[in-house]
Design an enzyme around this catalytic site. Structure first.
Site, PDB file in Angstrom:
ATOM      1  N   LYS A   1      43.388 -11.224  24.517  1.00 47.35           N
ATOM      2  CA  LYS A   1      42.142 -11.505  25.243  1.00 47.35           C
ATOM      3  C   LYS A   1      42.280 -11.140  26.725  1.00 47.35           C
ATOM      4  O   LYS A   1      41.299 -10.770  27.370  1.00 47.35           O
ATOM      5  CB  LYS A   1      41.758 -12.971  25.067  1.00 47.35           C
TER       6      LYS A   1
ATOM      7  N   ASP B   1      35.465  -2.792   9.574  1.00 43.38           N
ATOM      8  CA  ASP B   1      36.740  -3.390   9.971  1.00 43.38           C
ATOM      9  C   ASP B   1      37.021  -2.845  11.360  1.00 43.38           C
ATOM     10  O   ASP B   1      37.279  -1.649  11.531  1.00 43.38           O
ATOM     11  CB  ASP B   1      37.852  -2.984   8.997  1.00 43.38           C
ATOM     12  N   VAL B   2      36.966  -3.716  12.367  1.00 39.99           N
ATOM     13  CA  VAL B   2      37.047  -3.240  13.757  1.00 39.99           C
ATOM     14  C   VAL B   2      38.387  -2.578  14.085  1.00 39.99           C
ATOM     15  O   VAL B   2      38.494  -1.875  15.092  1.00 39.99           O
ATOM     16  CB  VAL B   2      36.770  -4.365  14.790  1.00 39.99           C
TER      17      VAL B   2
ATOM     18  N   TYR C   1      47.313 -14.163  21.041  1.00 40.56           N
ATOM     19  CA  TYR C   1      45.881 -14.342  21.317  1.00 40.56           C
ATOM     20  C   TYR C   1      45.589 -14.193  22.812  1.00 40.56           C
ATOM     21  O   TYR C   1      44.693 -13.448  23.212  1.00 40.56           O
ATOM     22  CB  TYR C   1      45.429 -15.713  20.811  1.00 40.56           C
TER      23      TYR C   1
ATOM     24  N   THR D   1      33.034 -23.404  15.668  1.00 38.92           N
ATOM     25  CA  THR D   1      32.728 -22.326  14.717  1.00 38.92           C
ATOM     26  C   THR D   1      33.716 -22.458  13.555  1.00 38.92           C
ATOM     27  O   THR D   1      34.689 -23.222  13.658  1.00 38.92           O
ATOM     28  CB  THR D   1      32.941 -20.939  15.366  1.00 38.92           C
TER      29      THR D   1
ATOM     30  N   ASP E   1      30.556  -6.456   9.906  1.00 42.96           N
ATOM     31  CA  ASP E   1      31.631  -7.402   9.557  1.00 42.96           C
ATOM     32  C   ASP E   1      32.377  -6.884   8.327  1.00 42.96           C
ATOM     33  O   ASP E   1      31.887  -5.999   7.614  1.00 42.96           O
ATOM     34  CB  ASP E   1      31.024  -8.794   9.254  1.00 42.96           C
TER      35      ASP E   1
END
Ligand code: NAD
Length: 253
Positions: A159, A63-64, A155, A192, A37
């Site tokens: 996805k 950091d992806v 988004y 979450t 993360d």
């Protein structure tokens, strides 16, 4: 013997929310887990909880959206545990943005959600390629890959990209005869920090969101983690390029 005994897993975005629940469950089932993360303090806290429960974990800064950080994160896991057999591409962001959103915001969502999943999948394939053990990559997509709203332009697109990329990666690994299965998971709305932040900004949306899930409530991080556990483990050995929908019936309406 847990369901993940002998597995070494990296979970991106594991300092919070779904990733945190996934990391804790995989570790509880016997995997050695790298909590990856950008949030170091919260990530280390998850590692501490894994260890307190008798499991084995490490924190890896990742950091992806960074190609270089994927290389160093995977190298750190292999240096510590000797291999990588499971990757969960979970890190993601979901800012509200319609078709008049800034290009900067569009690019940011794409870089984390879609570029990050590509970079992670590629890095994992490179690490798993020579494995004599069964390996699994699980990509956290969303029900928003199959549907959309006026405010989920980037988004939903990101996805949807994760959903399609997963199938291409699964077929690539099969064609190359690599011991790697790739599947996607499509959660409905789960409570979450990401979702709580949204409801803080749009409090009137909570009731409507609950109503849109036929089961009558929102999901929990553990609901999703249990699905990821199945796909990450050898129990799903014949499951390839599939879409595991965990959404309380949201999509069947
Ligand atoms: P969250 O905000 O609670 O946690 C996301 C984690 O990702 C955080 O720890 C954050 O630090 C980390 N992160 C953010 N950017 C990062 C980056 N560039 N590199 C590495 N880590 C980064 O979110 P969540 O609700 O747990 O969502 C996790 C994933 O599940 C996301 O991909 C999200 O799109 C997907 N998802 C969530 C829901 C839901 O209802 N919560 C539904 C469908 C899909």
């Amino acid at each position: 013997m847990g369901r993940m005994s002998g597995k070494v897993a990296l979970v991106s975005g594991a300092a919070s929310g779904l990733g945190e629940a996934i990391a804790l469950l995989l570790a509880a089932e016997g995997a050695q887990v790298a909590v990856a993360d950008i949030a170091a303090e919260a990530g280390q806290d998850v590692v501490d909880r894994i260890r307190a429960a008798g499991g084995d974990g490490m924190f890896v800064r990742l950091d992806v959206a960074s190609e270089a950080e994927w290389d160093s994160a995977v190298a750190a896991v292999v240096a510590r545990y000797g291999k990588l057999t499971v990757l969960v591409n979970n890190a993601g962001i979901a800012p509200v943005g319609d078709m008049e959103m800034s290009f900067d915001l569009w690019r940011k969502v794409m870089s984390i959600n879609l570029d990050g999943t590509f970079l992670g999948t590629r890095a994992a394939i490179r690490a798993m390629r020579g494995s004599e053990e069964a390996c699994s990559i699980v990509n956290i997509s969303s029900t928003m890959a199959m549907t959309a709203s006026p405010t989920t332009a980037a988004y939903s697109a990101s996805k949807g990209g994760v959903r399609s990329l997963t199938k291409a990666a699964a077929l690539y690994c099969a064609a190359q005869k690599l011991p790697i299965r790739v599947n996607s998971v499509h959660p409905g709305m789960c409570v979450t920090p990401l979702v709580s932040r949204y409801f803080e900004e749009y409090p009137h949306a909570l009731e409507a969101q609950i109503a849109s899930h036929p089961i009558g409530h929102l999901g929990s991080p553990e609901d999703v983690a249990r699905g990821v556990l199945y796909l990450a483990s050898d129990e799903s050995g014949f499951v390839l390029g599939s879409e595991l929908v965990i959404d309380g019936g949201f999509l069947i309406q």
